[in-house]
Design a protein around this motif. Structure first.
Motif, short mmCIF file in Angstrom:
data_model
loop_
_atom_site.label_atom_id
_atom_site.label_comp_id
_atom_site.label_asym_id
_atom_site.label_seq_id
_atom_site.Cartn_x
_atom_site.Cartn_y
_atom_site.Cartn_z
N ARG A 32 -19.98 -11.89 2.26
CA ARG A 32 -18.50 -12.40 2.16
C ARG A 32 -17.59 -11.16 2.20
O ARG A 32 -17.79 -10.16 1.72
N THR A 33 -16.37 -11.36 3.01
CA THR A 33 -15.13 -10.46 2.73
C THR A 33 -13.72 -11.13 2.81
O THR A 33 -13.78 -12.25 3.07
N TYR A 34 -12.91 -10.29 2.76
CA TYR A 34 -11.35 -10.88 3.03
C TYR A 34 -11.18 -11.58 4.27
O TYR A 34 -11.78 -10.99 5.31
N GLY A 35 -10.37 -12.43 4.43
CA GLY A 35 -9.96 -12.91 5.66
C GLY A 35 -8.43 -12.53 6.05
O GLY A 35 -7.70 -12.21 5.08
N ILE A 36 -8.08 -12.63 7.24
CA ILE A 36 -6.59 -12.51 7.61
C ILE A 36 -5.71 -13.42 6.91
O ILE A 36 -5.92 -14.54 7.38
N GLY A 37 -4.48 -13.11 6.51
CA GLY A 37 -3.75 -14.02 5.90
C GLY A 37 -3.83 -14.13 4.22
O GLY A 37 -4.76 -13.60 3.72
N SER A 38 -3.20 -15.51 3.99
CA SER A 38 -3.40 -15.71 2.60
C SER A 38 -4.53 -16.28 2.11
O SER A 38 -5.05 -17.67 2.46
N ASP A 39 -5.39 -15.94 1.09
CA ASP A 39 -6.44 -16.15 0.40
C ASP A 39 -7.30 -16.85 1.13
O ASP A 39 -7.95 -17.79 0.91
N THR A 40 -7.87 -16.23 2.17
CA THR A 40 -8.99 -16.67 3.05
C THR A 40 -10.15 -15.66 2.95
O THR A 40 -10.07 -14.69 2.83
N GLY A 88 5.50 -10.71 4.93
CA GLY A 88 5.38 -10.01 6.46
C GLY A 88 5.38 -8.62 6.45
O GLY A 88 4.99 -7.88 7.38
N SER A 89 5.61 -7.89 5.41
CA SER A 89 5.71 -6.57 5.54
C SER A 89 4.39 -5.83 5.41
O SER A 89 4.46 -4.31 5.02
N SER A 90 3.23 -6.33 5.29
CA SER A 90 2.01 -5.51 5.13
C SER A 90 1.99 -4.62 6.17
O SER A 90 2.24 -4.95 7.59
N ILE A 91 1.14 -3.52 5.97
CA ILE A 91 0.97 -2.48 7.08
C ILE A 91 -0.41 -3.02 7.61
O ILE A 91 -0.60 -2.86 9.03
N HIS A 92 -1.44 -3.69 7.11
CA HIS A 92 -2.58 -3.92 7.63
C HIS A 92 -2.73 -5.17 8.13
O HIS A 92 -3.64 -5.73 9.29
N GLU A 93 -1.64 -6.27 7.70
CA GLU A 93 -1.74 -7.50 8.44
C GLU A 93 -0.22 -7.76 8.61
O GLU A 93 0.31 -8.80 8.10
N PRO A 94 0.38 -6.87 9.41
CA PRO A 94 1.99 -7.20 9.50
C PRO A 94 2.41 -8.23 10.26
O PRO A 94 1.73 -8.88 11.08
N GLY A 95 3.57 -8.90 9.53
CA GLY A 95 3.98 -9.97 9.99
C GLY A 95 3.40 -11.45 9.57
O GLY A 95 3.68 -12.62 9.54
N ILE A 96 2.03 -11.29 8.93
CA ILE A 96 1.37 -12.36 8.36
C ILE A 96 1.36 -12.24 6.78
O ILE A 96 1.68 -13.40 6.13
N THR A 97 1.33 -11.07 6.29
CA THR A 97 1.14 -11.08 4.72
C THR A 97 2.00 -10.05 4.29
O THR A 97 2.63 -9.11 4.74
N PRO A 98 2.74 -10.45 3.16
CA PRO A 98 2.34 -11.83 2.36
C PRO A 98 3.24 -12.86 3.08
O PRO A 98 4.00 -12.77 3.85
N ALA A 99 2.60 -13.98 2.80
CA ALA A 99 3.29 -15.22 3.23
C ALA A 99 4.68 -15.38 2.81
O ALA A 99 5.62 -15.99 3.26
N ASN A 100 5.10 -14.80 1.53
CA ASN A 100 6.24 -15.24 0.83
C ASN A 100 6.71 -13.45 0.38
O ASN A 100 5.74 -13.03 -0.03
N ASP A 101 7.96 -13.43 0.01
CA ASP A 101 8.26 -12.05 -0.81
C ASP A 101 7.73 -12.07 -2.28
O ASP A 101 7.40 -13.05 -2.92
#
Length: 552
Positions: free
Chosen positions: A386-394, A460-473
């Motif tokens: 297992r490893t992390y998914g793109i976006g929130s808690d996946t 959406g300010s993530s460097i590694h998942e720009p525009g996606i993470t975090p879903a909220n401030d």
């Protein structure tokens, strides 16, 4: 994993576990300004990109403004981001440049303090009448940084000159540059004071062991001078207990391998009065694959942590990965009343972190320990994990050989954790400055009371998942420096960059370095610190001559 800090997500104060809720209060549209000591705002890639396109800057108020924010950060900060270390993730080069810049600014403003003395320059303290407004202080600051900028990157000379001409200053005014750094001078010109301060810092740190300008390797700045050679190559794992350089994709079809970045930091003269050889970590025994149960157990802990990453943990990983989070953009000391206060506090904090880097790099070279990514690929190969998914808690599944850490794995051995060490040293310096572990709330000029430490991580300010993470401030607040350094250390495990032992030992190793930095800085402020002679390279670590701790 429990976050030590209170976290506000989309306006909801949730306590230890950070989760979004729909029935929460609305988050404030913007944070109050100015920001008090201990506060910071995280800048994601879009915000940094926007800042780098704003040159030339609007006119700066020399009499009432703070040159750090109006001139220095927009120029030097964006240069470091663009040319040296994107997002300030490389600690050795980021801290090298920023610490010298802060040293120059501190030395240039020390004469306008009642008792302070410079580190590498001695200029008589000026009468209080010369600092009734900030004009002289800001001019001295700008010229000191200008002298460093010309040396750091001559190719940007037009930009550095514009940094002065845009503010009505003459970049060709060389007053003070002909003076001797080993003598005390009585100067009444802020230009001469700034020029001399910048010159003396450059001369003072030129031969300090960092090989900044290629003093020992002509034409190759920052190249290793210690002779470090990895046991493993990027293509062959000879010893699963030792550091393995990773293969890095430069562009389509082009790859390179990591090199231990600036191992000579370990032989660089510190600022504070420490002997780095007095600071030692115990061997990371669980990283020795000759003990398979312990080796696998610490590796599995990292796999589980990365697979369990939440939005908030991802953002805290990125937050602590940015080594300029409190000082380069919306820094921790932005609300300090004048330019002198900024240079003083921020320089003191960077002495702590710069010296912590010397000790950490010393121990990294000594133990040469394996990174989690190498251990995972060695243990699990074609097995799916297992490893992390793109976006929130996946989550998702990959083979062991495909597994990657959430943040970029550093170009240096794993043990001890540098970021945890920096946080521990900085936190201890802050405790001395504030008089305890608690981070007090702050009353802003408009009367609002805010948390003493607060970080804003926009949606959406993530460097590694720009525009996606975090879903909220996400807003992270810390009530104590213990909570701050706890999250800092944990974030290295969440990201898959370090084993648990590495972060725990770093917290123990580096706290006293923060004490030493604070104590040395107090002698600068009270005027009792002797004038520093030009720094010299340290002798090689004698423990490097002993057999490796694994016996191999």
């Amino acid at each position: 994993m429990i976050l030590a800090a209170t976290v506000v997500v989309a306006g909801t104060i949730t306590g230890a576990h950070a989760q979004s809720t729909e029935d929460s209060m609305e988050a404030p549209a913007e944070m109050p300004s100015p920001f008090a000591p201990g506060q910071s705002i995280y800048l994601g890639d879009p915000m940094i990109t926007a800042l780098t396109t704003q040159l030339p800057l609007p006119p700066f108020d020399m009499a009432n403004g703070n040159a750090v924010f109006g001139v220095v950060i927009p120029n030097m900060g964006t240069w470091i981001h663009q040319e040296v270390s994107p997002h300030f993730a490389d600690p050795s080069l980021s801290f090298r440049y920023v610490t010298l810049i802060l040293n120059a600014g501190y030395d240039a403003t020390a004469p306008y303090h009642e008792t302070a003395v410079g580190v590498y320059s001695r200029i008589d303290n000026r009468p209080a009448s010369e600092s009734e407004d900030s004009t002289n202080i800001n001019i001295a600051s700008i010229y000191s940084v200008y002298r460093l900028a010309l040396a750091f990157d001559p190719d940007r000379t037009p930009q550095w000159r514009a940094m002065l001409t845009d503010n009505g200053l003459d970049p060709d005014d060389d007053a003070g540059l002909d003076l001797d750094c080993s003598r005390t001078h009585d100067l009444d010109s802020p230009i001469a004071i700034g020029n001399l301060a910048g010159k003396c810092v450059l001369e003072g740190r030129m031969g300090d062991g960092f090989n900044h300008f290629g003093e020992e390797t002509p034409g190759q700045p920052f190249r290793d001078t210690t002779g470090y050679t990895p046991v493993n190559s990027a293509n062959e794992l000879v010893d699963p207990s030792r550091w393995q350089p990773l293969t890095i994709k430069l562009r389509e079809g082009t790859y390179t391998s990591q090199q231990f970045t600036t191992p000579q930091w370990a032989v660089t003269e510190p600022y504070s009065n420490i002997n780095p050889r007095d600071f030692r970590s115990p061997p990371p025994l669980a990283s020795d694959h000759a003990f398979p149960e312990e080796y696998k157990a610490q590796t599995d802990e990292v796999i589980d942590a990365v697979a369990s990453l939440t939005d908030e943990q991802k953002m805290l990983v990125e937050f602590f990965d940015n080594k300029a989070r409190e000082t380069l953009f919306f820094p921790a000391v932005e609300a300090l009343p004048n330019t002198i206060d900024f240079w003083q506090l921020d320089f003191m904090l960077h002495i702590a972190q710069f010296d912590a880097g010397i000790v950490t790099w010393q121990e990294k070279a000594r133990y040469d320990a394996v990174r989690p990514i190498t251990a995972i690929q060695y243990l699990y190969g074609d097995e799916r994990i297992r490893t992390y998914g793109i976006g929130s808690d996946t989550i998702r599944f990959v083979t062991g050989s495909e597994w990657q850490s959430y943040a970029k794995t550093g170009d240096h051995p794993e043990y001890p954790s540098a970021t945890s060490c920096f946080c521990a040293a900085q936190a201890q310096a802050w405790r001395n400055y504030l008089g305890g572990d608690e981070i007090p709330d702050v009353t802003l000029p408009n009367g609002d009371v805010v948390d003493g430490y607060i970080g804003v991580l926009p949606a959406g300010s993530s460097i590694h998942e720009p525009g996606i993470t975090p879903a909220n401030d996400v807003v992270v607040t810390y009530d104590t420096w213990t909570e701050y350094e706890r999250d800092c250390a944990d974030s290295r495990v969440w990201a898959g960059l370090h084993f648990r032992t590495a972060v725990e030992e770093s917290l123990d190793l580096c706290s006293d370095i923060g004490n030493a930095a604070y104590n040395y800085f107090q002698t600068l402020l009270d005027g009792t610190a002797p004038l520093r002679q030009p720094a010299e390279k340290l002798d090689s670590d004698p423990l490097l001559e002993r057999p490796h701790y694994t016996g191999r």
